[in-house]
Scaffold this motif. Structure first.
Motif, short mmCIF file in Angstrom:
data_model
loop_
_atom_site.label_atom_id
_atom_site.label_comp_id
_atom_site.label_asym_id
_atom_site.label_seq_id
_atom_site.Cartn_x
_atom_site.Cartn_y
_atom_site.Cartn_z
N PRO A 36 -12.34 22.05 112.81
CA PRO A 36 -11.96 22.45 111.44
C PRO A 36 -12.01 21.26 110.49
N PRO A 37 -12.45 21.47 109.27
CA PRO A 37 -12.54 20.37 108.31
C PRO A 37 -11.16 19.89 107.87
N TYR A 38 -11.12 18.68 107.36
CA TYR A 38 -9.85 18.15 106.84
C TYR A 38 -9.35 19.06 105.72
N GLY A 39 -8.05 19.32 105.73
CA GLY A 39 -7.46 20.19 104.74
C GLY A 39 -7.40 21.64 105.15
N SER A 40 -8.05 21.98 106.26
CA SER A 40 -8.03 23.35 106.74
C SER A 40 -6.66 23.69 107.33
N GLN A 41 -6.23 24.96 107.16
CA GLN A 41 -4.97 25.41 107.73
C GLN A 41 -5.03 25.43 109.26
N ARG A 42 -6.22 25.39 109.82
CA ARG A 42 -6.37 25.41 111.28
C ARG A 42 -6.30 24.01 111.87
N ARG A 43 -6.09 23.02 111.02
CA ARG A 43 -6.02 21.64 111.48
C ARG A 43 -4.59 21.13 111.34
N HIS A 44 -4.06 20.48 112.41
CA HIS A 44 -2.69 19.98 112.40
C HIS A 44 -2.68 18.46 112.27
N ASP A 45 -1.77 17.97 111.46
CA ASP A 45 -1.63 16.53 111.28
C ASP A 45 -1.27 15.85 112.60
N GLY A 46 -1.85 14.68 112.82
CA GLY A 46 -1.54 13.91 114.01
C GLY A 46 -2.30 14.31 115.25
N VAL A 47 -3.13 15.34 115.14
CA VAL A 47 -3.92 15.82 116.27
C VAL A 47 -5.34 15.28 116.17
N THR A 48 -5.90 14.83 117.28
CA THR A 48 -7.29 14.37 117.32
C THR A 48 -8.19 15.54 117.68
N TYR A 49 -9.19 15.80 116.86
CA TYR A 49 -10.12 16.91 117.10
C TYR A 49 -11.46 16.36 117.57
N VAL A 50 -11.95 16.92 118.67
CA VAL A 50 -13.21 16.47 119.25
C VAL A 50 -14.14 17.66 119.40
N ARG A 51 -15.36 17.51 118.93
CA ARG A 51 -16.35 18.58 119.09
C ARG A 51 -16.92 18.51 120.50
N GLY A 52 -16.96 19.65 121.18
CA GLY A 52 -17.51 19.68 122.52
C GLY A 52 -17.83 21.08 122.98
N ASP A 53 -18.50 21.16 124.12
CA ASP A 53 -18.94 22.46 124.64
C ASP A 53 -18.92 22.40 126.17
N VAL A 54 -18.10 23.24 126.79
CA VAL A 54 -17.99 23.19 128.26
C VAL A 54 -19.24 23.75 128.94
N THR A 55 -20.08 24.49 128.22
CA THR A 55 -21.29 25.02 128.85
C THR A 55 -22.37 23.95 129.01
N THR A 56 -22.26 22.88 128.23
CA THR A 56 -23.24 21.78 128.32
C THR A 56 -22.60 20.47 128.78
#
Length: 266
Positions: A36-56
């Motif tokens: 989720p982009p910065y400022g999105s309601q789906r993003r929580h402060d203090g949490v590290t977000y990493v893009r990934g895919d378990v199928t690959t």
């Protein structure tokens, strides 16, 4: 400080796990195919977000680095995602083992191994991957979410016919309650069994007609409640009561209270 990686951390249950874990002062990393982009309601402060895919395997090493436990909230309901669901779980477990993670917790569905419905079969297949893992694992099986039943009613309301499945009762549960159970499993002490299975059920057992009436009252929807026979594996599963654990009522958020909280978005 305990470090938690939440796979599927932006999904329905995953984001609730992330919220609870962050509020508890844990170090939290959320793994998701779509960050989720910065400022999105789906993003929580203090949490590290990493893009990934378990199928690959993309992003798994980065997301799991330094984690003590991984909580798997991933879903694969349709098509390719469903076909690769169990293998994705195995890939996540293998990456977690390489990263030095000590425990893995997975979200599953009550009695999924008693159904031939393809989505439930994929859940059971993934459970077996967890049972064979080198890690300590806990699989948490939940009853159906409140939102599943509400979605059925909303679809019918478009033609002013609210369907209720013949012979079906539900013990639905909120994502918040399930998230709490997952986090508890992640933080509990070591158990006597290396691979554990537990079930969490909603706070009450209701007929589908009772739920339809409550949904209509909460949403103001008009229409006629009609009883229909749900065919196939899912219909057989519900009529057999395999979606219920009436002796075990863990959830605190009832269907009506969930509707009240979400009235504006229903």
């Amino acid at each position: 400080m305990t470090s938690v990686c939440v796979a599927g951390g932006t999904g329905q249950v995953g984001r609730e796990v992330v919220r609870l874990a962050a509020a508890a002062g844990l170090k939290v990393t959320a793994l998701s195919r779509h960050v989720p982009p910065y400022g999105s309601q789906r993003r929580h402060d203090g949490v590290t977000y990493v893009r990934g895919d378990v199928t690959t395997g993309e992003g798994l090493a980065a997301a799991l680095e330094g984690a003590d436990v991984v909580i798997d909230c991933l879903e694969g309901q349709f098509g390719k995602a469903q076909r690769k669901f169990a293998d994705g779980g195995a890939r996540l477990l293998a990456a977690a083992h390489r990263a030095g993670v000590t425990r893995a917790v997975a979200l599953s569905i009550i009695n999924c191994d008693k159904s031939t419905y393809s989505y439930y079969v994929s859940k059971a297949d993934k459970e077996r991957k967890y049972a064979a893992s080198a890690l300590e694992t806990v699989v948490v099986r939940a009853t159906q979410f409140h939102g599943l039943v509400a979605m059925v009613f909303a679809a019918g309301a478009k033609v002013r016919l609210i369907p209720v499945f013949k012979g079906a009762r539900f013990q639905s549960i909120s994502p918040e309650d399930v998230a709490g159970a997952l986090l508890d499993a992640a933080l509990e002490g070591p158990g006597p069994e290396r691979h554990r299975l537990r079930t969490v059920g909603g706070p009450e057992v209701l007929t589908m007609r009772q739920m339809a009436e409550s949904w209509m009252a909460a949403t103001g929807s008009k229409g006629r409640i009609v009883q229909v026979r749900l065919p196939g594996a899912m219909g057989a599963f519900l009529r057999a009561g395999n979606n219920l654990v009436p002796e075990q009522k863990d959830g605190t958020v009832t269907f009506v209270s969930w509707l009240e909280k979400r009235r504006e978005s229903l």
